[in-house]
Every structure is written in structure tokens, then in C-alpha cells.
Motif scaffolding. Structure first.
Motif, PDB file in Angstrom:
ATOM      1  N   ARG A 140     -13.719   8.064  -5.640  1.00 18.20           N
ATOM      2  CA  ARG A 140     -12.375   8.639  -5.484  1.00 18.20           C
ATOM      3  C   ARG A 140     -12.389  10.057  -6.051  1.00 18.20           C
ATOM      4  NH1 ARG A 140     -12.126   3.240  -6.375  1.00 18.20           N
ATOM      5  NH2 ARG A 140     -10.465   2.036  -5.391  1.00 18.20           N
ATOM      6  N   GLY A 161      -3.488  10.693   3.786  1.00 19.09           N
ATOM      7  CA  GLY A 161      -4.269   9.469   3.853  1.00 19.09           C
ATOM      8  C   GLY A 161      -4.043   8.715   5.159  1.00 19.09           C
ATOM      9  N   ASP A 181      -8.044   3.226  -2.380  1.00 21.25           N
ATOM     10  CA  ASP A 181      -7.337   2.062  -2.954  1.00 21.25           C
ATOM     11  C   ASP A 181      -6.936   1.100  -1.840  1.00 21.25           C
ATOM     12  OD1 ASP A 181      -7.602   3.168  -5.451  1.00 21.25           O
ATOM     13  OD2 ASP A 181      -5.518   3.812  -5.638  1.00 21.25           O
ATOM     14  N   PHE A 182      -6.373   1.672  -0.781  1.00 27.07           N
ATOM     15  CA  PHE A 182      -5.991   0.854   0.382  1.00 27.07           C
ATOM     16  C   PHE A 182      -7.223   0.150   0.969  1.00 27.07           C
ATOM     17  CE2 PHE A 182      -5.688   0.947   5.120  1.00 27.07           C
ATOM     18  CZ  PHE A 182      -4.799  -0.102   5.265  1.00 27.07           C
ATOM     19  N   ARG A 198     -10.006  10.443  -1.035  1.00 30.04           N
ATOM     20  CA  ARG A 198      -8.961  10.503  -2.057  1.00 30.04           C
ATOM     21  C   ARG A 198      -8.548   9.077  -2.448  1.00 30.04           C
ATOM     22  NH1 ARG A 198      -4.638  12.673   0.181  1.00 30.04           N
ATOM     23  NH2 ARG A 198      -3.823  13.922  -1.512  1.00 30.04           N
ATOM     24  N   SER A 199      -7.933   8.984  -3.643  1.00 29.74           N
ATOM     25  CA  SER A 199      -7.650   7.652  -4.202  1.00 29.74           C
ATOM     26  C   SER A 199      -6.769   6.800  -3.303  1.00 29.74           C
ATOM     27  CB  SER A 199      -6.920   7.770  -5.532  1.00 29.74           C
ATOM     28  OG  SER A 199      -7.596   8.592  -6.377  1.00 29.74           O
ATOM     29  N   ASP A 200      -5.746   7.396  -2.693  1.00 32.20           N
ATOM     30  CA  ASP A 200      -4.810   6.546  -1.948  1.00 32.20           C
ATOM     31  C   ASP A 200      -5.523   5.813  -0.823  1.00 32.20           C
ATOM     32  OD1 ASP A 200      -4.902   9.240  -0.747  1.00 32.20           O
ATOM     33  OD2 ASP A 200      -3.352   8.533   0.624  1.00 32.20           O
ATOM     34  N   PHE A 206       0.826  -1.196   0.000  1.00 36.81           N
ATOM     35  CA  PHE A 206       0.000   0.000   0.000  1.00 36.81           C
ATOM     36  C   PHE A 206       0.860   1.246   0.000  1.00 36.81           C
ATOM     37  CE2 PHE A 206      -2.066  -3.245   2.720  1.00 36.81           C
ATOM     38  CZ  PHE A 206      -3.018  -3.633   1.785  1.00 36.81           C
ATOM     39  N   SER A 207       0.308   2.326  -0.524  1.00 38.59           N
ATOM     40  CA  SER A 207       1.055   3.576  -0.449  1.00 38.59           C
ATOM     41  C   SER A 207       0.121   4.706  -0.061  1.00 38.59           C
ATOM     42  CB  SER A 207       1.743   3.879  -1.774  1.00 38.59           C
ATOM     43  OG  SER A 207       0.786   3.897  -2.795  1.00 38.59           O
ATOM     44  N   LEU A 208      -0.088   4.826   1.231  1.00 40.04           N
ATOM     45  CA  LEU A 208      -0.913   5.917   1.741  1.00 40.04           C
ATOM     46  C   LEU A 208      -0.081   7.183   1.800  1.00 40.04           C
ATOM     47  CD1 LEU A 208      -2.721   4.116   4.682  1.00 40.04           C
ATOM     48  CD2 LEU A 208      -3.822   5.101   2.680  1.00 40.04           C
ATOM     49  N   THR A 209      -0.666   8.299   1.376  1.00 46.73           N
ATOM     50  CA  THR A 209       0.009   9.588   1.546  1.00 46.73           C
ATOM     51  C   THR A 209      -0.025   9.978   3.026  1.00 46.73           C
ATOM     52  OG1 THR A 209      -2.064  10.761   1.257  1.00 46.73           O
ATOM     53  CG2 THR A 209      -0.777  10.353  -0.745  1.00 46.73           C
TER      54      THR A 209
END
Ligand code: SAM
Length: 283
Positions: free
Chosen positions: A142, A11, A121-122, A116-118, A5-8
């Protein structure tokens, strides 16, 4: 981080409330049972959290009870709004909210989960592993509140002519002034008669409270920009013509739900300048 996963940084703020919901769900006297919360926490691994692990513990010590009470209060609000005729729910900045699965909403309710997408997506990856069944029609959207999110919402099937239950939970402190102003204007514009709003006023005052500063120090947690968020939510809603605006005090809600006043809200603050209440309003 687990690498999947890549959370900001923004996020990752969704991990605070979901950690509190996971903890609360383990209590024998829990105010709700969010079985999916632990799956989200587990999926991140400890180093992907907004803060280091010891800071997570301190954040939850200061805010855990508050977040549990807030969750339960808004659960009750959404159930009631749907019973009273709202067939659309919009979770604005839904984060890792699992109410689409947890709440037994009346047949036909459509729940829009906007973030938001991040984050989404997670969320969707973890949910794909867990495979829970939603109790409503769930629409995952999103988008970014700084962009044309109202267009995206309507493209996704939102019907402005129908009463809506809005939930804005744990968000305002992350928004700048323009986005906040636009958000209140949009909620009003898109709300047919009979719509409802639930919004927490967890702004700067909460984060500057003695209990929070004792746990977290003087600098704001990462990602928080809303220190300029100065107009109380109840006043903003009233200015926009919302009716029956009630700002529920956290200390009172703690009594209602049989909990001691949360650490971030000692009783001495439960007066005039104590922000952080949970606000409900009707259109
Ligand atoms: C503290 S979390 C709260 C999430 C959820 N409402 C809850 O209480 O568990 C804040 C959420 O706001 C979202 N957020 C912040 N700024 C946003 C923006 N400009 N557009 C959409 N979502 C945003 C973040 O992605 C994050 O999921």
C-alpha cells in the motif's frame, strides 16, 4: 456500495478493467480466465462503480475488447519475462489484477502488487472471502506513486540488483506530469540488466477517439487527470535508455488474438497519431 468497502473515486477506476475481465471470462472464446474478477464486481454492488450502470455498459462497449486484448497481451509478456529470467514482478498500480493467482509463474517468482490503500483494502477483503492460492510469493504494498514509493518497495523486499518485470497498465492517464516523469525515472533507476517493462499508452488520444466520444461524450470520465500526458511511452522509454522498445498496435494485436479491432481503435486510427499501443522494452 455494499457498505463494507470505501473505494475513493480514483480507486473506483480499477473497476473498469476488472468488469471487462469478468465479462471476457464468461465468453466461450475467452482470451484468459479471470475467475476472481466477477467476485470483485459482485462485491461492489452496481452503484459503487465509477459511472452509473448504463455508463458502465457504454464504457465496456467502447473499451471491453481493448481491455481483454490488453490483459492477454500483458499476461503473455509477464510469462515470457519470467521464463527469460525475471524473478521479480512489480504490478505498478495493480488495482484488482489477479495475475498472482492466474498465471502459472516459475517457482520462486515474487510479485509486488502496488496500489493505494483503499483499492488494496477492498481487494484483500474480497480475496479473504474467496481464499484463492497464489502461484507465486505475493507481496501487497500500500503506497502512493506521488509519495516515496520506491523506498516503500525496497523496504518490502524489492531487490534492485535483480532483473525485474514491470507492468504499468491502465495507469498513466491518472497521473500528473511530475508523477509521470518520476515514475519513468524510477523504473529506469531500479532496473538491473535484463529487466523488462510493459506499459500501455492509453492516454488522452484514446479517450478522445471518435468511438470513445460517441459512447462517453466529450468530458473525461471522473478521476482522469492525464490529458496532459503527451509524450508517447515509447519515446519516454527510449529517452531513458531502454532498448528494444516496441509499440504494439492494438489493431495488430486484435488480429493476433482473433478479435475484430476494438471499437475505440477503428483501423483508420491505426497509423501515426493513434496512441494507445502496448509498449514493451528491455533494459
Ligand atoms: C484503471 S485502474 C488499473 C488497475 C490495473 N492495473 C488494471 O489494469 O486492472 C488504475 C489504478 O491506478 C491506481 N492509481 C492511480 N493513481 C495512483 C497513485 N498515485 N498511486 C498508486 N496507485 C494509483 C488506482 O488506485 C487504480 O487501482
Amino acid at each position: 456500495m455494499s457498505g463494507r468497502f470505501s473505494l475513493t473515486q480514483l480507486g473506483r477506476t480499477a473497476l473498469g478493467p476488472v468488469s471487462a475481465r469478468a465479462d471476457e471470462s464468461r465468453r466461450p472464446d475467452r482470451l484468459f480466465d479471470d475467475r476472481l474478477a466477477a467476485a470483485f464486481v459482485h462485491a461492489t454492488g452496481s452503484e459503487s462503480f465509477l459511472f452509473a450502470e448504463n455508463e458502465r455498459a457504454r464504457l465496456l462497449r467502447a473499451m471491453g475488447d481493448y481491455l481483454a486484448i490488453r490483459t492477454r497481451f500483458f499476461d503473455d509478456y509477464l510469462r515470457q519475462a519470467c521464463r527469460q529470467g525475471c524473478r521479480q514482478v512489480v504490478l505498478v498500480a495493480a488495482g484488482l489484477d489477479t495475475r498472482s493467482f492466474r498465471l502459472r509463474l516459475p517457482v520462486g517468482v515474487r510479485v509486488f502488487e502496488l496500489d493505494r490503500s483503499d483499492v488494496l483494502d477492498f481487494k484483500e477483503k474480497v480475496l479473504a472471502d474467496e481464499a484463492p492460492t497464489p502461484s507465486c510469493q505475493r507481496i501487497v504494498l500500500r503506497t502512493d506513486l506521488a509519495d516515496d514509493w520506491t523506498r516503500d518497495l525496497q523496504t518490502a523486499g524489492f531487490r534492485p540488483a535483480e532483473p525485474t518485470a514491470w507492468l504499468v497498465e491502465g495507469l498513466l492517464v491518472y497521473l500528473d506530469g511530475r508523477v509521470t516523469d518520476d515514475l519513468f525515472a524510477a523504473l529506469t533507476e531500479l532496473s538491473a540488466d535484463g529487466s523488462r517493462a510493459g506499459i500501455d499508452d492509453s492516454g488522452a488520444a484514446l479517450l478522445r477517439s471518435d468511438a470513445m466520444r460517441a459512447e462517453l461524450g466529450d468530458s473525461p470520465p471522473a478521476g482522469i487527470t492525464g490529458y496532459s500526458h503527451t509524450v508517447p511511452v515509447r519515446d519516454r522509454l527510449a529517452e531513458h535508455g531502454w532498448r528494444h522498445v516496441i509499440d504494439h498496435d492494438i489493431a495488430d494485436l486484435a488480429v493476433r488474438y482473433g478479435r475484430p479491432p476494438p471499437a475505440a481503435f477503428p483501423p483508420s486510427r491505426a497509423t501515426t497519431d493513434a496512441r494507445g499501443g502496448l509498449v514493451l522494452a528491455e533494459r
